[in-house]
Design a protein around this motif. Structure first.
Motif, mmCIF file in Angstrom:
data_model
loop_
_atom_site.group_PDB
_atom_site.id
_atom_site.type_symbol
_atom_site.label_atom_id
_atom_site.label_comp_id
_atom_site.label_asym_id
_atom_site.label_seq_id
_atom_site.Cartn_x
_atom_site.Cartn_y
_atom_site.Cartn_z
ATOM 1 N N THR A 49 0.855 -1.180 0.000
ATOM 2 C CA THR A 49 0.000 0.000 0.000
ATOM 3 C C THR A 49 0.894 1.235 0.000
ATOM 4 O O THR A 49 1.888 1.285 0.719
ATOM 5 C CB THR A 49 -0.888 0.016 1.263
ATOM 6 O OG1 THR A 49 -1.667 -1.181 1.284
ATOM 7 C CG2 THR A 49 -1.820 1.215 1.276
ATOM 8 N N VAL A 50 0.529 2.223 -0.814
ATOM 9 C CA VAL A 50 1.287 3.472 -0.852
ATOM 10 C C VAL A 50 1.066 4.195 0.476
ATOM 11 O O VAL A 50 -0.039 4.628 0.780
ATOM 12 C CB VAL A 50 0.854 4.365 -2.030
ATOM 13 C CG1 VAL A 50 1.642 5.672 -2.031
ATOM 14 C CG2 VAL A 50 1.024 3.634 -3.357
ATOM 15 N N ALA A 51 2.113 4.286 1.286
ATOM 16 C CA ALA A 51 2.027 4.924 2.594
ATOM 17 C C ALA A 51 2.370 6.405 2.514
ATOM 18 O O ALA A 51 1.868 7.204 3.306
ATOM 19 C CB ALA A 51 2.961 4.234 3.582
ATOM 20 N N GLN A 52 3.223 6.772 1.552
ATOM 21 C CA GLN A 52 3.670 8.160 1.458
ATOM 22 C C GLN A 52 4.079 8.461 0.025
ATOM 23 O O GLN A 52 4.712 7.637 -0.634
ATOM 24 C CB GLN A 52 4.861 8.358 2.394
ATOM 25 C CG GLN A 52 5.384 9.752 2.472
ATOM 26 C CD GLN A 52 6.571 9.865 3.440
ATOM 27 O OE1 GLN A 52 7.102 8.864 3.907
ATOM 28 N NE2 GLN A 52 6.988 11.081 3.718
ATOM 29 N N ILE A 67 10.780 9.335 -3.382
ATOM 30 C CA ILE A 67 9.568 9.575 -4.162
ATOM 31 C C ILE A 67 8.357 9.000 -3.452
ATOM 32 O O ILE A 67 7.325 9.656 -3.342
ATOM 33 C CB ILE A 67 9.698 8.966 -5.583
ATOM 34 C CG1 ILE A 67 10.766 9.745 -6.358
ATOM 35 C CG2 ILE A 67 8.357 8.978 -6.310
ATOM 36 C CD1 ILE A 67 11.056 9.209 -7.730
ATOM 37 N N ALA A 68 8.468 7.764 -2.960
ATOM 38 C CA ALA A 68 7.326 7.110 -2.334
ATOM 39 C C ALA A 68 7.787 6.063 -1.331
ATOM 40 O O ALA A 68 8.927 5.602 -1.391
ATOM 41 C CB ALA A 68 6.444 6.451 -3.393
ATOM 42 N N VAL A 69 6.870 5.713 -0.440
ATOM 43 C CA VAL A 69 7.100 4.625 0.514
ATOM 44 C C VAL A 69 5.951 3.642 0.361
ATOM 45 O O VAL A 69 4.777 4.034 0.393
ATOM 46 C CB VAL A 69 7.186 5.142 1.966
ATOM 47 C CG1 VAL A 69 7.332 3.987 2.945
ATOM 48 C CG2 VAL A 69 8.334 6.123 2.130
ATOM 49 N N ILE A 70 6.289 2.364 0.195
ATOM 50 C CA ILE A 70 5.297 1.287 0.073
ATOM 51 C C ILE A 70 5.396 0.423 1.324
ATOM 52 O O ILE A 70 6.465 -0.035 1.690
ATOM 53 C CB ILE A 70 5.579 0.388 -1.153
ATOM 54 C CG1 ILE A 70 5.760 1.212 -2.436
ATOM 55 C CG2 ILE A 70 4.508 -0.684 -1.307
ATOM 56 C CD1 ILE A 70 4.534 1.842 -2.976
ATOM 57 N N ASN A 71 4.258 0.216 1.992
ATOM 58 C CA ASN A 71 4.213 -0.687 3.153
ATOM 59 C C ASN A 71 3.622 -2.010 2.736
ATOM 60 O O ASN A 71 2.821 -2.123 1.871
ATOM 61 C CB ASN A 71 3.376 -0.105 4.279
ATOM 62 C CG ASN A 71 4.130 0.990 5.026
ATOM 63 O OD1 ASN A 71 5.340 1.034 5.044
ATOM 64 N ND2 ASN A 71 3.383 1.874 5.643
#
Length: 71
Positions: A49-52, A67-71
């Motif tokens: 899930t895209v967390a940030q 760019i992004a953080v995936i949990n």
């Protein structure tokens, strides 16, 4: 464990495809960068899930920027 997606080059953020809270699979496009008139997709490297999302359309990213953080 969170998966951090970082820029691999200096580029403009052309389009943000994913949103915080979206479920993504390995290989899904999160953001499209533009550099030297080429479009470069930034893809998820794992399911989750895209967390940030730390970029907006029109931003300029430097090599190594988050760019992004995936949990």
């Amino acid at each position: 464990m969170a998966d951090e997606i970082r820029a691999e080059m200096v580029a403009n953020v052309w389009k943000v495809v994913a949103n915080v809270g979206d479920s993504v699979a390995d290989g899904d496009t999160l953001v499209i960068l533009e550099s030297m008139k080429m479009e470069i997709p930034v893809i998820a490297e794992s399911d989750g899930t895209v967390a940030q999302l730390t970029v907006n359309e029109g931003d300029v990213v430097q090599e190594g920027d988050l760019i992004a953080v995936i949990n």
